[in-house]
Design a protein around this motif. Sequence first.
Motif, short mmCIF file in Angstrom:
data_model
loop_
_atom_site.label_atom_id
_atom_site.label_comp_id
_atom_site.label_asym_id
_atom_site.label_seq_id
_atom_site.Cartn_x
_atom_site.Cartn_y
_atom_site.Cartn_z
N LEU A 122 54.55 64.97 58.50
CA LEU A 122 54.12 66.18 57.81
C LEU A 122 53.76 65.89 56.35
CD1 LEU A 122 56.54 68.94 59.17
CD2 LEU A 122 54.11 68.64 59.66
N LEU A 123 54.31 64.80 55.81
CA LEU A 123 53.92 64.40 54.46
C LEU A 123 52.44 64.05 54.38
CD1 LEU A 123 56.91 62.12 53.33
CD2 LEU A 123 56.26 64.34 52.37
N ASP A 124 51.84 63.73 55.52
CA ASP A 124 50.41 63.40 55.55
C ASP A 124 49.52 64.63 55.51
OD1 ASP A 124 51.13 60.71 55.86
OD2 ASP A 124 51.17 60.88 58.05
N LEU A 125 50.11 65.79 55.72
CA LEU A 125 49.31 67.01 55.84
C LEU A 125 48.62 67.38 54.52
CD1 LEU A 125 48.48 69.12 57.87
CD2 LEU A 125 50.52 70.44 57.29
N GLY A 126 49.34 67.30 53.41
CA GLY A 126 48.74 67.64 52.11
C GLY A 126 47.56 66.75 51.77
N PRO A 127 47.72 65.41 51.79
CA PRO A 127 46.59 64.54 51.50
C PRO A 127 45.43 64.73 52.47
CG PRO A 127 48.64 63.31 51.38
CD PRO A 127 48.99 64.66 51.93
N THR A 128 45.73 65.07 53.72
CA THR A 128 44.67 65.27 54.72
C THR A 128 43.86 66.53 54.41
OG1 THR A 128 45.98 64.16 56.42
CG2 THR A 128 44.20 65.58 57.17
N ILE A 129 44.54 67.60 54.04
CA ILE A 129 43.83 68.83 53.68
C ILE A 129 42.93 68.58 52.47
CG2 ILE A 129 44.12 71.19 52.81
CD1 ILE A 129 46.69 71.35 54.46
N MET A 130 43.46 67.87 51.48
CA MET A 130 42.64 67.53 50.31
C MET A 130 41.45 66.69 50.73
SD MET A 130 44.37 68.95 47.78
CE MET A 130 43.88 68.15 46.25
N GLY A 131 41.68 65.73 51.64
CA GLY A 131 40.62 64.86 52.10
C GLY A 131 39.53 65.59 52.86
N ILE A 132 39.92 66.59 53.64
CA ILE A 132 38.93 67.39 54.39
C ILE A 132 37.93 68.03 53.44
CG2 ILE A 132 38.65 69.49 55.76
CD1 ILE A 132 41.22 68.75 57.23
N PHE A 133 38.42 68.45 52.28
CA PHE A 133 37.55 69.12 51.30
C PHE A 133 37.04 68.16 50.23
CE2 PHE A 133 40.15 72.53 53.10
CZ PHE A 133 39.15 73.43 53.46
#
Length: 206
Positions: A122-133
């Motif tokens: 779940l720690l990967d979720l924040g960086p992934t959301i940022m990466g999507i945008f």
Amino acid sequence: YDPPQADRGLFSAGAYPGSVTDSDIVQANVKGATSVEKNRFLRQYNQEVRYVDDLTKDFINVLPKNVLNKTIFILTADHGESFGEHLSYGHANSLYQELVHIPLMMHGPGLSPNVVTRPVALLDLGPTIMGIFGMPPPSSFTGQNLVPALKGVQIEQKMIQTELASSVWPSVGLTSLVAKVRTSALKERGIVALRLANWKVIKKSD
């Protein structure tokens, strides 16, 4: 587990036996659960899952198409649930897979269908959301951007650490009695798990 009235007949032909309370789960961990009790826990949990599934469907269906076309949907959970695996019921009492293996699904514009089989956190979720945008994550984020993995690109396999704090139950505002029973009866406190690929180790503080 206390599903809404409309869902209480699902997966069962019998009468609704009443909600599964926190005390029921405590007693199951202390004394064990009969097959009838275990099936009741699982059935009513599934009824609640079905209720959330229907709400999710209703939410998506009311969104206008112009909103759907620019919306990223992410579905995940904070924990799983035990139904007798490792002689445990409920959650917040171990770090076995039935509690930490949760869904992580993403859908939206620019995301191609793909399945990531390696463990992520779940720690990967924040960086992934940022990466999507297309935005860089803050330096305080410790997880990985999974966007390359969503596109089929191999990403670095990192060790995943999971913890269960010793103060987990008193901190969530349960009554002192229930918190005391939880702490004394479920002696799985202060646990750390490390996961790398298909290997996992769990270390208890005691």
